[in-house]
Design a protein around this motif. Structure first.
Motif, short mmCIF file in Angstrom:
data_model
loop_
_atom_site.label_atom_id
_atom_site.label_comp_id
_atom_site.label_asym_id
_atom_site.label_seq_id
_atom_site.Cartn_x
_atom_site.Cartn_y
_atom_site.Cartn_z
N ALA A 211 3.15 -4.88 2.80
CA ALA A 211 1.88 -5.43 3.71
C ALA A 211 1.61 -7.08 4.38
O ALA A 211 1.36 -7.16 4.21
CB ALA A 211 0.22 -5.44 4.00
N PHE B 141 4.03 0.90 1.98
CA PHE B 141 4.30 -0.58 2.92
C PHE B 141 4.06 -1.39 2.66
O PHE B 141 2.17 -1.97 1.74
CB PHE B 141 3.01 -0.02 3.70
CG PHE B 141 2.97 -0.77 5.03
CD1 PHE B 141 3.63 -0.52 6.41
CD2 PHE B 141 1.63 -1.73 4.89
CE1 PHE B 141 3.79 -1.40 7.30
CE2 PHE B 141 2.00 -2.05 6.31
CZ PHE B 141 2.89 -2.49 7.13
N PHE C 98 0.45 -1.19 -0.05
CA PHE C 98 0.18 -0.39 -0.35
C PHE C 98 1.23 1.63 0.05
O PHE C 98 1.69 1.45 1.16
CB PHE C 98 -1.11 0.40 1.09
CG PHE C 98 -2.16 -1.24 1.17
CD1 PHE C 98 -3.16 -0.37 0.41
CD2 PHE C 98 -1.74 -1.82 2.01
CE1 PHE C 98 -4.24 -2.19 0.15
CE2 PHE C 98 -3.02 -3.54 2.26
CZ PHE C 98 -3.46 -3.23 1.74
N PRO D 186 -1.01 -10.61 15.05
CA PRO D 186 -0.95 -9.74 16.02
C PRO D 186 -1.97 -8.65 14.86
O PRO D 186 -1.47 -8.92 13.79
CB PRO D 186 -0.12 -9.37 15.65
CG PRO D 186 0.89 -9.91 15.61
CD PRO D 186 0.62 -11.50 14.50
N SER D 187 -2.10 -7.59 15.48
CA SER D 187 -3.21 -6.93 14.60
C SER D 187 -2.38 -6.29 13.70
O SER D 187 -0.85 -5.80 13.79
CB SER D 187 -3.83 -5.59 15.47
OG SER D 187 -4.79 -4.78 14.25
N GLY D 188 -2.77 -5.93 12.22
CA GLY D 188 -1.90 -5.66 11.28
C GLY D 188 -0.61 -6.25 10.35
O GLY D 188 -0.15 -5.67 9.64
N SER D 189 -0.77 -7.73 11.03
CA SER D 189 0.28 -8.29 10.46
C SER D 189 0.09 -9.25 8.55
O SER D 189 0.62 -10.16 8.59
CB SER D 189 -0.17 -9.92 11.43
OG SER D 189 -1.21 -10.27 11.59
N GLY D 190 -1.50 -8.15 8.34
CA GLY D 190 -1.54 -9.00 7.53
C GLY D 190 -2.56 -10.21 6.61
O GLY D 190 -3.13 -10.04 5.56
N LYS D 191 -3.93 -10.40 7.42
CA LYS D 191 -4.43 -11.62 7.92
C LYS D 191 -5.27 -10.95 6.88
O LYS D 191 -6.01 -12.15 5.61
CB LYS D 191 -5.13 -11.57 9.36
CG LYS D 191 -4.03 -12.36 10.60
CD LYS D 191 -4.53 -12.44 11.38
CE LYS D 191 -5.41 -11.03 11.82
NZ LYS D 191 -4.91 -10.29 12.47
N THR D 192 -5.77 -9.78 7.12
CA THR D 192 -7.28 -9.27 6.42
C THR D 192 -7.07 -9.34 4.47
O THR D 192 -7.68 -9.61 4.01
CB THR D 192 -7.86 -8.18 6.87
OG1 THR D 192 -8.12 -8.03 8.62
CG2 THR D 192 -9.31 -8.04 6.34
N THR D 193 -5.99 -8.63 4.84
CA THR D 193 -5.44 -8.62 3.28
C THR D 193 -5.45 -9.72 2.84
O THR D 193 -6.11 -9.85 1.19
CB THR D 193 -4.35 -7.54 3.41
OG1 THR D 193 -4.42 -6.38 4.18
CG2 THR D 193 -3.46 -7.06 1.49
N1 LIG Z 1 -6.14 0.28 2.27
C1 LIG Z 1 -5.05 0.41 2.77
N2 LIG Z 1 -4.32 1.82 2.46
C2 LIG Z 1 -3.37 1.40 3.62
N3 LIG Z 1 -2.79 0.34 4.15
C3 LIG Z 1 -3.34 -0.30 4.20
C4 LIG Z 1 -4.77 -0.53 3.60
N4 LIG Z 1 -5.08 -2.12 4.07
C5 LIG Z 1 -4.47 -2.14 5.06
N5 LIG Z 1 -3.47 -1.46 5.57
C6 LIG Z 1 -2.52 -1.79 6.04
O1 LIG Z 1 -1.36 -3.01 5.86
C7 LIG Z 1 -1.19 -3.60 7.03
C8 LIG Z 1 -2.14 -5.22 7.27
O2 LIG Z 1 -3.51 -5.46 7.87
P1 LIG Z 1 -4.00 -5.64 7.37
O3 LIG Z 1 -5.50 -5.29 7.93
O4 LIG Z 1 -4.42 -6.75 6.47
O5 LIG Z 1 -3.92 -6.41 9.01
P2 LIG Z 1 -4.53 -7.89 10.23
O6 LIG Z 1 -3.84 -8.69 10.38
O7 LIG Z 1 -5.81 -7.67 9.36
O8 LIG Z 1 -4.74 -6.59 11.01
P3 LIG Z 1 -5.91 -6.50 12.49
O9 LIG Z 1 -6.19 -7.94 13.54
O10 LIG Z 1 -6.09 -5.46 12.73
O11 LIG Z 1 -7.51 -6.77 11.03
C9 LIG Z 1 -1.80 -2.77 8.24
O12 LIG Z 1 -0.82 -2.42 8.28
C10 LIG Z 1 -2.33 -2.37 7.88
O13 LIG Z 1 -2.36 -0.30 8.32
#
Ligand SMILES: Nc1ncnc2c1ncn2[C@@H]1O[C@H](COP(=O)(O)OP(=O)(O)OP(=O)(O)O)[C@@H](O)[C@H]1O
Length: 374
Positions: A17, A15, A12, A36-43
């Motif tokens: 991800a 960054f 992104f 953990p939060s921000g590790s990229g799971k949702t992405t």
């Molecule tokens: N659309 C976007 N634009 C910029 N950065 C993004 C975007 N989507 C996600 N990120 C960044 O990518 C990284 C991974 O995000 P992601 O949502 O995949 O994490 P996660 O492991 O699912 O976290 P959580 O448990 O908090 O949902 C994070 O640092 C987030 O800020």
């Protein structure tokens, strides 16, 4: 439907991800993405769904290359944390929605849609609520309806993003069991995101542990727990005490505290012993195995165990230690807040200083348990 991810990466802006990562998921498997939060799971989940495009790599569903397919052509079901039900539609209409909006060619006729909705509502055990509106449902009921809706179009793959994140602990547990049995009954392939290790270990056939956009470890729950391959995985799975020691005369020392070399073939060096909270015994004095004085800061009887929180006394640790004792063990030696006690490890994992490899398992179980005179 099996899923094959090959060298998937995503940035992104500046960054990163997701670093290039690969993963094979078998047909009918239930995979938990844990981290953990921000590790990229949702992405990663959104990339599998087609809601987000990857910068590089290839995605295959069975024999089908879906890398460049639009979300609507991938044939996935999606369940979000916040239900996402249509407020102005009844429960039955919510479940029917995906079928009603299909192309005329594929859309089942009205009678078939009604039959399928009825069947799905029975399956999620909410047939009696067909005519209610979402605002008249509890959180757990809404999430079951969201799941019925996601399954209505018979997707090849079901993706769930923290599906139970907004629910209280008891409902979460119930829904977990229910989802697992539904999964086993129908046999869909599913990938779900969670940051709750208990949820991941309980629900998944295999757990994918993620940190900073890469995969740390992929394993079955029991294997992951028995053989975490990095400090990160160990820390993330929780309830572990870390003893940081310098090797001197076959003991690991930390200021006043020490632990003897365990009865194993592992030659010790400087490093860290990771000791799970249920692998500690508490005594009133040091033993021949260890001199680990700790001050009791709290005693919490939690269900089948008593959790004792301990503060290192005259030695250094970055954390509060925890010992989980059985009630029988605790009753034999009922330690009190403010007391100094001496911990003794039974089993541990040893990470050599500066070494990134998987830890070695060590044990003191066969060591003599006689009290050591200071
Ligand atoms: N659309 C976007 N634009 C910029 N950065 C993004 C975007 N989507 C996600 N990120 C960044 O990518 C990284 C991974 O995000 P992601 O949502 O995949 O994490 P996660 O492991 O699912 O976290 P959580 O448990 O908090 O949902 C994070 O640092 C987030 O800020």
């Amino acid at each position: 439907m099996s899923i094959r991810l090959e060298n998937i990466s995503k940035t992104f802006g500046q960054f990163q991800a997701l670093s290039p990562l690969s993963l094979n998921i078998d047909e009918g498997e239930m995979i938990g993405l844990l981290g953990p939060s921000g590790s990229g799971k949702t992405t990663l989940l959104r990339i599998i769904a087609g809601l987000e495009g990857a910068d590089s790599g290839r995605i295959q569903f069975g024999e089908r290359d879906v890398t460049n397919l639009h979300v609507r052509d991938r044939h996935v079901g999606f369940v979000f944390q916040n239900y996402a039900l249509f407020r102005h539609m009844t429960v039955a209409d919510n479940v029917a929605f995906g079928l009603e909006v299909m192309d005329a060619k594929q859309r089942p006729n009205k009678t078939e849609i009604q039959r399928r909705v009825k069947h799905l509502l029975e399956m999620v055990q909410l047939g009696h609520l067909a005519n209610r509106y979402p605002s008249q449902l509890s959180g757990g009921q809404k999430q079951r309806i969201a799941l019925a809706r996601a399954l209505a179009t018979k997707p090849d793959v079901l993706l769930l993003d923290e599906p139970f994140g907004a629910l209280d602990a008891k409902v979460r547990k119930e829904l977990r069991r229910w989802l697992r049995s539904l999964h086993d009954e129908i046999g869909f392939t599913s990938v779900f995101v969670t940051h709750d290790q208990e949820e991941a270990l309980e629900l998944s056939d295999r757990v994918v542990v993620m940190s900073n956009g890469h995969i740390e470890q992929v394993d079955e729950p029991a294997q992951l727990y028995a053989q975490p391959n990095s400090r990160f995985v160990f820390d993330f799975l929780g309830n572990v005490n870390v003893f940081d020691g310098k090797l001197e005369q076959s003991r690991l020392n930390n200021e006043q505290a020490w632990i003897t070399a365990p009865s194993s073939d592992v030659p010790l060096s400087n490093g860290q012993l990771y000791i799970r909270s249920h692998e500690l015994a508490l005594h009133n004095q040091a033993t021949s195995v260890a001199n680990l004085p700790l001050k009791v800061v709290a005693v919490n009887p939690i269900g089948p165990e008593v959790r004792v929180e301990l503060e290192p006394y005259e030695w250094q640790s970055e954390q509060i230690w925890e010992a989980d004792l059985s009630h029988a063990e605790y009753d034999r030696n009922p330690v009190k807040r403010g007391e100094i006690v001496f911990a003794e490890p039974k089993n541990a994992y040893f990470f050599r200083e500066g070494c990134q490899q998987a830890p070695e398992q060590v044990s003191w179980d066969k060591a003599p348990q006689t009290a050591h005179v200071k």
